[in-house]
Design a protein around this motif. Structure first.
Motif: not given
Length: 260
Positions: A165, A168, A171, A173, A203, A205
């Protein structure tokens, strides 16, 4: 790419092979060589686990602006901490904690609370006598707490979720992997959990590594065992030079695939 690393001693490198006097290269140097980049920043710490990851990620993003994170999935080792520094405040000192008001001080403060283990007992003279009497009791107690399978599984899952989390939001990976699990850990659960995480969390990423060459396994050591590769270094716990190089190459391949 600016790559950060969080992990335990399995992500630091510089261990000693049997019958050798020089240590192996650092984990980050192997990655730099494989990925052909210089921007690799390793925040892994021996004796510590996933409990420090959130702080480390913020530090790596703030100071190095990382955009990719290699995450070693390991146990939460909070119960193994004891304060052994004379220079920085005790982790249980409420007044001192509230006076730590910036990330630099907090990072240093955190790092000076070390792990209780047979190989890392306090050296302070005023504690030496106490630990000589009590170290076995303390070690066994904290080990029992830390090695409780249900506790491990719960906190490992919670921390991994929070790491994903946070990354994300920042930003970043993620490539996550597992090197080692305790013989006291339910490996059947981990096999199922790693597979589930690879399905639930992955996902474009985020990648949870469960594939090593042609083997689908939950940990690097399990892969090396299946390949009948002698992986033990001098301490019989960490990876020797050839085994670590092989695992790093596989991890770097997974990282590079995320940019194709």
């Amino acid at each position: 790419m600016k790559l950060g690393i969080v992990g335990s001693s399995f992500s630091t490198g510089r261990h000693y092979d049997k019958n050798k006097t020089e240590c192996n290269p650092s984990f980050e140097d192997l990655i730099k060589q494989q990925l052909k980049i210089d921007t690799v920043y390793n925040a892994s710490q021996s004796g510590m686990g996933m409990e420090k990851y959130l702080n480390s990620i913020v530090y790596l993003k703030k100071h190095y602006d990382i955009d990719h994170l290699l995450v070693e999935i390991i146990n939460d080792r909070t119960p193994l901490y004891t304060h052994i520094s004379e220079e920085y405040p005790d982790v249980h000192d409420e007044e001192a904690i509230y006076s730590v008001d910036n990330a630099e001080n907090y990072t240093t403060f955190f790092n000076n609370n070390k792990a209780i283990a047979r190989w890392l007992l306090p050296r302070r003279p005023n504690l030496r006598k106490f630990f000589r009497r009590q170290s076995n009791v303390l070690f066994e107690l904290t080990t029992e707490i830390t090695c409780d399978v249900n506790r491990q599984n719960f906190y490992r899952h919670i921390t991994l979720s929070q790491v994903i989390d946070l990354c994300k939001l920042l930003d970043i990976k993620i490539t996550a992997w597992m090197c080692h699990h305790s013989i006291r850990t339910n490996s059947t659960y981990l096999e199922d959990a790693m597979q589930k995480w690879s399905e639930d969390f992955t996902t474009p990423n985020v990648k949870i590594v469960t594939k090593y060459d042609n083997y689908t396994v939950h940990s690097a050591k399990r892969y090396l065992d299946k390949c009948k590769i002698d992986w033990a270094c001098k301490d019989d716990v960490h990876l020797n030079g050839p085994a670590e190089t092989k695992i790093v190459n596989i991890l770097c391949n997974h990282i590079e695939e995320m940019y194709k």
